[in-house]
Write a protein that holds these residues in place. Structure first.
Motif, PDB file in Angstrom:
ATOM      1  N   UNK A 101      13.879  -0.726  39.393  1.00 25.74           N
ATOM      2  CA  UNK A 101      13.265  -0.132  40.583  1.00 25.74           C
ATOM      3  C   UNK A 101      14.043   1.067  41.124  1.00 25.74           C
ATOM      4  N   UNK A 102      13.301   1.974  41.767  1.00 26.43           N
ATOM      5  CA  UNK A 102      13.913   3.044  42.564  1.00 26.43           C
ATOM      6  C   UNK A 102      13.165   3.104  43.897  1.00 26.43           C
ATOM      7  N   UNK A 103      13.861   3.650  44.903  1.00 26.91           N
ATOM      8  CA  UNK A 103      13.274   3.784  46.236  1.00 26.91           C
ATOM      9  C   UNK A 103      13.333   5.243  46.665  1.00 26.91           C
ATOM     10  N   UNK A 104      12.298   5.704  47.391  1.00 28.04           N
ATOM     11  CA  UNK A 104      12.346   7.074  47.905  1.00 28.04           C
ATOM     12  C   UNK A 104      12.929   7.078  49.316  1.00 28.04           C
ATOM     13  N   UNK A 105      13.090   8.281  49.874  1.00 27.96           N
ATOM     14  CA  UNK A 105      13.772   8.375  51.171  1.00 27.96           C
ATOM     15  C   UNK A 105      12.963   7.749  52.298  1.00 27.96           C
ATOM     16  N   UNK A 106      11.664   7.559  52.082  1.00 23.35           N
ATOM     17  CA  UNK A 106      10.845   6.874  53.086  1.00 23.35           C
ATOM     18  C   UNK A 106      10.930   5.355  52.930  1.00 23.35           C
ATOM     19  N   UNK A 107      11.625   4.908  51.881  1.00 23.13           N
ATOM     20  CA  UNK A 107      11.763   3.468  51.672  1.00 23.13           C
ATOM     21  C   UNK A 107      10.712   2.864  50.753  1.00 23.13           C
ATOM     22  N   UNK A 108       9.834   3.709  50.183  1.00 24.97           N
ATOM     23  CA  UNK A 108       8.843   3.172  49.246  1.00 24.97           C
ATOM     24  C   UNK A 108       9.527   2.774  47.939  1.00 24.97           C
ATOM     25  N   UNK A 109       9.075   1.647  47.380  1.00 22.47           N
ATOM     26  CA  UNK A 109       9.688   1.098  46.175  1.00 22.47           C
ATOM     27  C   UNK A 109       8.791   1.395  44.977  1.00 22.47           C
ATOM     28  N   UNK A 110       9.415   1.789  43.877  1.00 25.86           N
ATOM     29  CA  UNK A 110       8.656   2.108  42.659  1.00 25.86           C
ATOM     30  C   UNK A 110       9.261   1.427  41.443  1.00 25.86           C
ATOM     31  N   UNK A 111       8.432   1.110  40.482  1.00 24.61           N
ATOM     32  CA  UNK A 111       8.909   0.856  39.128  1.00 24.61           C
ATOM     33  C   UNK A 111       9.215   2.208  38.482  1.00 24.61           C
ATOM     34  N   UNK A 112      10.371   2.318  37.863  1.00 21.27           N
ATOM     35  CA  UNK A 112      10.727   3.542  37.147  1.00 21.27           C
ATOM     36  C   UNK A 112      10.231   3.419  35.703  1.00 21.27           C
ATOM     37  N   UNK A 113       9.215   4.193  35.358  1.00 18.68           N
ATOM     38  CA  UNK A 113       8.683   4.124  33.984  1.00 18.68           C
ATOM     39  C   UNK A 113       9.072   5.338  33.142  1.00 18.68           C
ATOM     40  N   UNK A 114      10.164   5.992  33.541  1.00 16.67           N
ATOM     41  CA  UNK A 114      10.694   7.089  32.723  1.00 16.67           C
ATOM     42  C   UNK A 114      12.143   6.812  32.322  1.00 16.67           C
TER      43      UNK A 114
END
Ligand SMILES: *Cc1c(COP(=O)(O)O)cnc(C)c1O
Length: 426
Positions: free
Chosen positions: A38-51
């Motif tokens: 996982x990675x998070x953006x500065x707004x706190x949204x969480x993502x799966x990193x698919x790269x």
């Protein structure tokens, strides 16, 4: 001066736009934290990193063992240059040469530097061992290759963006079609000065082109027969990514460490980067046996940072993690599952033509022209749905998550991907 605090993605993007060179076109996600898959953006949204930073972060973001090794070494000794020895480099070189099965390793920092190093070694070998007349050495490369961004490396690219207006180009390269052993043999026979054949076992940047099963072994056999070095650029494909320790392991199903019996094709020169540090630090390397590597003598090649103690400690930890956590086997299992689940969807889909890849290096081809923005729009929608991926060459989307992904997470990701793609069905 303390760094200014960035309060929004918009603000960060604006700063880059105004003060940074425009040499990339990133997806508008401003990431500030990562952990595992996982990675998070500065707004706190969480993502799966698919790269996975182009397959550098195979071991997952901020792996505690790798970060720990880096931290520990950085607070003890960070850089000596090679004017002196350091007490980590030799141990790393022994570890890595045992791990990959070569006599010697030459440490560098970035992937492109390692490719440059391999080219220099191959040319020198041709002059000093094969008897090629000086300045006549030729290296065979493949169409649609990607080997980095230096002046020499882009000289043999056929990507117009990568090449245009950067000439004059370095001579000494012949291009043949990828996955074409007949063309390889013809090119070698046509020129007695061929030093090496430089190839990606799977073409990652070009869009994850997997060659026919026997291409690698056949190419190696042709090289051996004509006394030409077989040079494998495994910067993207290596270190577990494709479900073998290396992609030249082919479909070998041995444990990753690795009896090297079934289908392993040993390169004469192996080029590694990216996941060699788990993405924590720029670490690259060229590996070869003595008869090749020993053409390099003191003063003939080097790098201030190459082989520094932090890099060495980080690389050992990163390679340990691959082995200890069985990430190669996991990549193989998860990759099979990913392609099976995607295939189930694609059978019913008119927006995706196919999925291809090996292990966790995969791509889908979107049913639209490479000039269309469809793949980009899909990646923007994937971002909205919590998954980060990037198009390559217009209508191809690469899917390469960290190898620490478990089955539940993978199924979750496939659901995100397929439900997003459904929004784009025609
Ligand atoms: C990324 C990559 C390179 C270049 O590595 P850098 O660290 O970006 O210089 C070279 N070859 C292949 C196959 C790559 O994927």
């Amino acid at each position: 001066m303390p760094l200014p605090k960035i309060n929004s993605s918009e603000e960060a993007i604006k700063l880059e736009d105004q003060h940074g060179a425009h040499n990339y076109h990133p997806l508008p996600a401003v990431l500030s934290r990562g952990e595992g898959v996982h990675v998070w953006d500065v707004e706190g949204n969480k993502y799966y990193d698919f790269l996975s930073a182009y397959s550098a972060v195979n071991q997952g973001h901020c792996h505690p063992k790798i970060v720990g090794a880096m931290h520990e070494q950085a607070s003890k000794l960070a850089l000596t240059s090679r004017a002196f020895h350091n007490d980590v480099l030799g141990a790393y070189e022994k570890y890595a040469t045992d791990y990959f099965g070569f006599d010697k390793l030459l440490p560098m920092n970035t992937g492109a530097e390692a490719v440059e190093t391999a080219i220099k070694i191959a040319r020198k070998w041709a002059y000093e061992r094969k008897g090629v007349k000086e300045t006549e050495a030729e290296i065979i490369v493949c169409e649609n290759n990607f080997h980095g961004r230096t002046t020499t490396v882009i000289s043999f690219s056929n990507d117009e963006d990568a090449r245009r207006n950067f000439g004059p180009y370095t001579p000494g390269f012949t291009k043949i079609p990828y996955d074409d052993t007949e063309a390889l043999e013809e090119a070698i026979k046509a020129n007695p000065n061929v030093a090496g054949f430089l190839v990606e076992p799977i073409q990652g940047e070009a869009g994850v082109y997997v060659p026919t099963d026997d291409f690698i072994q056949k190419a190696k056999d042709i090289c051996s027969k004509h006394n030409v070095l077989f040079m494998a650029d495994e910067i993207q494909t290596g270190i577990g990514r494709t479900g073998g320790l290396l992609a030249v392991c082919g479909h070998c199903t041995c444990e990753n460490h690795c009896e090297r019996q079934e289908t392993y094709t040993k390169p004469d020169i192996l080029i590694l980067g990216k996941a060699l540090s788990g993405g924590n630090y720029p670490v690259s390397a060229v590996l070869a046996d003595n008869e090749v590597m020993d053409v390099i003598q003191p003063g003939q090649h080097g790098s201030t940072f190459g082989g520094n103690p932090v890099a060495a400690a980080v690389a050992v930890a990163a390679l340990d993690v691959i082995k200890d956590e069985h990430l190669t086997q996991n990549a193989r299992r998860m990759g099979k599952l990913f392609r099976r689940l995607m295939d189930d969807y694609i059978r019913e889909s008119n927006i995706v033509n196919l999925v291809r890849g090996r292990g966790l290096l995969n791509a889908i081809v979107i049913n639209d022209s490479p000039e269309s923005t469809t793949a980009w729009d899909i990646c923007m929608a994937l971002k909205e749905n919590g998954l980060l991926a990037k198009p390559t060459h217009g209508n191809i989307i690469r899917f390469a998550p960290p190898l620490v992904m478990n089955e539940e997470q993978l199924r979750d990701c496939v659901n995100i991907i397929t439900s997003t793609l459904k929004q784009f069905e025609k």
